[in-house]
Motif scaffolding. Sequence first.
Motif, PDB file in Angstrom:
ATOM      1  N   ILE A 102      24.754  46.419 -19.901  1.00 42.01           N
ATOM      2  CA  ILE A 102      23.417  46.068 -18.920  1.00 42.01           C
ATOM      3  C   ILE A 102      24.058  46.498 -17.452  1.00 42.01           C
ATOM      4  CG2 ILE A 102      24.090  43.632 -18.569  1.00 42.01           C
ATOM      5  CD1 ILE A 102      20.706  45.193 -18.543  1.00 42.01           C
ATOM      6  N   ARG A 103      25.243  46.501 -17.365  1.00 44.32           N
ATOM      7  CA  ARG A 103      26.014  46.634 -16.075  1.00 44.32           C
ATOM      8  C   ARG A 103      25.867  48.341 -15.565  1.00 44.32           C
ATOM      9  NH1 ARG A 103      29.240  42.799 -18.002  1.00 44.32           N
ATOM     10  NH2 ARG A 103      30.683  44.469 -18.765  1.00 44.32           N
ATOM     11  N   SER A 107      18.993  50.973 -12.715  1.00 48.33           N
ATOM     12  CA  SER A 107      17.392  50.722 -12.299  1.00 48.33           C
ATOM     13  C   SER A 107      16.757  51.016 -13.396  1.00 48.33           C
ATOM     14  CB  SER A 107      16.912  51.831 -10.987  1.00 48.33           C
ATOM     15  OG  SER A 107      17.067  52.990 -11.312  1.00 48.33           O
ATOM     16  N   ASP A 169      19.448  40.836 -22.507  1.00 51.75           N
ATOM     17  CA  ASP A 169      20.131  41.333 -21.159  1.00 51.75           C
ATOM     18  C   ASP A 169      19.133  41.846 -20.234  1.00 51.75           C
ATOM     19  OD1 ASP A 169      22.616  40.620 -22.146  1.00 51.75           O
ATOM     20  OD2 ASP A 169      22.910  42.651 -23.204  1.00 51.75           O
ATOM     21  N   VAL A 170      18.161  42.539 -20.815  1.00 54.45           N
ATOM     22  CA  VAL A 170      16.914  43.449 -19.924  1.00 54.45           C
ATOM     23  C   VAL A 170      16.364  42.252 -19.371  1.00 54.45           C
ATOM     24  CG1 VAL A 170      15.061  45.046 -19.921  1.00 54.45           C
ATOM     25  CG2 VAL A 170      17.151  45.311 -21.401  1.00 54.45           C
ATOM     26  N   ASN A 172      16.787  39.068 -18.571  1.00 52.32           N
ATOM     27  CA  ASN A 172      17.513  38.161 -17.781  1.00 52.32           C
ATOM     28  C   ASN A 172      17.618  39.004 -16.328  1.00 52.32           C
ATOM     29  OD1 ASN A 172      18.089  36.423 -19.541  1.00 52.32           O
ATOM     30  ND2 ASN A 172      20.058  36.882 -20.221  1.00 52.32           N
ATOM     31  N   GLU A 173      17.693  40.411 -16.329  1.00 55.10           N
ATOM     32  CA  GLU A 173      17.550  41.112 -15.363  1.00 55.10           C
ATOM     33  C   GLU A 173      16.055  41.313 -14.437  1.00 55.10           C
ATOM     34  OE1 GLU A 173      20.224  42.753 -13.531  1.00 55.10           O
ATOM     35  OE2 GLU A 173      21.375  41.327 -14.868  1.00 55.10           O
ATOM     36  N   HIS A 175      13.519  42.635 -15.964  1.00 53.96           N
ATOM     37  CA  HIS A 175      12.710  43.867 -16.425  1.00 53.96           C
ATOM     38  C   HIS A 175      12.311  43.991 -17.935  1.00 53.96           C
ATOM     39  CE1 HIS A 175      14.210  46.113 -12.731  1.00 53.96           C
ATOM     40  NE2 HIS A 175      15.330  45.298 -13.027  1.00 53.96           N
TER      41      HIS A 175
END
Length: 303
Positions: A102-103, A107, A169-170, A172-173, A175
């Motif tokens: 994820i890092r 964008s 993961d997505v 939590n960001e 998105h």
Amino acid sequence: EIQMSKKSELIQKARERLARAIRDHGTATVVNLEYALDDYSVHAAAVCDALRAIIKAFPNRMVYAVLEAEISALGCRARPEDFVAWIEDVGVFVIEVKSHSIRGIRSFQNGVPQVVYHGEVHADKDLIEQPKDFAYKLSGQLSRLFDDQESDAPALYFAGWLPNVSLADVTNEGHSVRQEVVWLSDMCDPDYFLAQLPAMKNLTRGTGADRNHLDRFAGIFGCTSGLRKERREAPTIPGTLGYQIDQRERQISILTREQERLAFNPLIVNGPKVVRGVVGSGKTIVLANAVAERYLRYMQLSE
């Protein structure tokens, strides 16, 4: 040093899982398998996991995948794709794999990750740009091929796959992703994969993939056999027995286009086959190359 050792162990396990999945499946074939098994990179491990997931999702279907697939008729006009997988009675999948976590996603644009490339913002890659372009080019080739045969083209799908990024993961960001073309680690689960299939976009609107048409599909990518790799020969002195043997080997190692098509046909080793030809047409050499090709792929899985 400990981190490097752990990373090597994870990569090795991914390679072993793929080799085991191919052996257990029985009718799964991966062309250019050495690209995955001889490469100890994180990307190769991600490709292994993605391929294994597809093979595991279709245990009762014939699976034929081409790593670093190239459309022969287009050459450099169609960049090689990570892999293209043909699934019996299901369709064809064009897949671009990225090993990013994820890092490694800078964008999201309209639900599509823009992945970091060489650490430069201007070089970021749209995850689905390449597989989409390749899939549309492949769609054109399939349409022409199957129109000529007056039969239905196989279903055709494309996706960018991030096996090391989860849906959590997505989320939590903050998105979301277009799951019909952006695949995450969830797609490594066979049940989840099959549940998502109806939502995917079928470019050809075809009805599947008939086993009897597999050789036509494989022909789009030309001869990708390991037997055709260029080999370096030791120099020999003209007039010696060694020189004469080398000359003879060069003569008999060249197959015609028709012989290549038969020898490396993905169906030739599945059940009894009849190869007809006049005396001296190369029936024996076709059989020998087919057996050798099968043996080489078996040896790759056994290493």
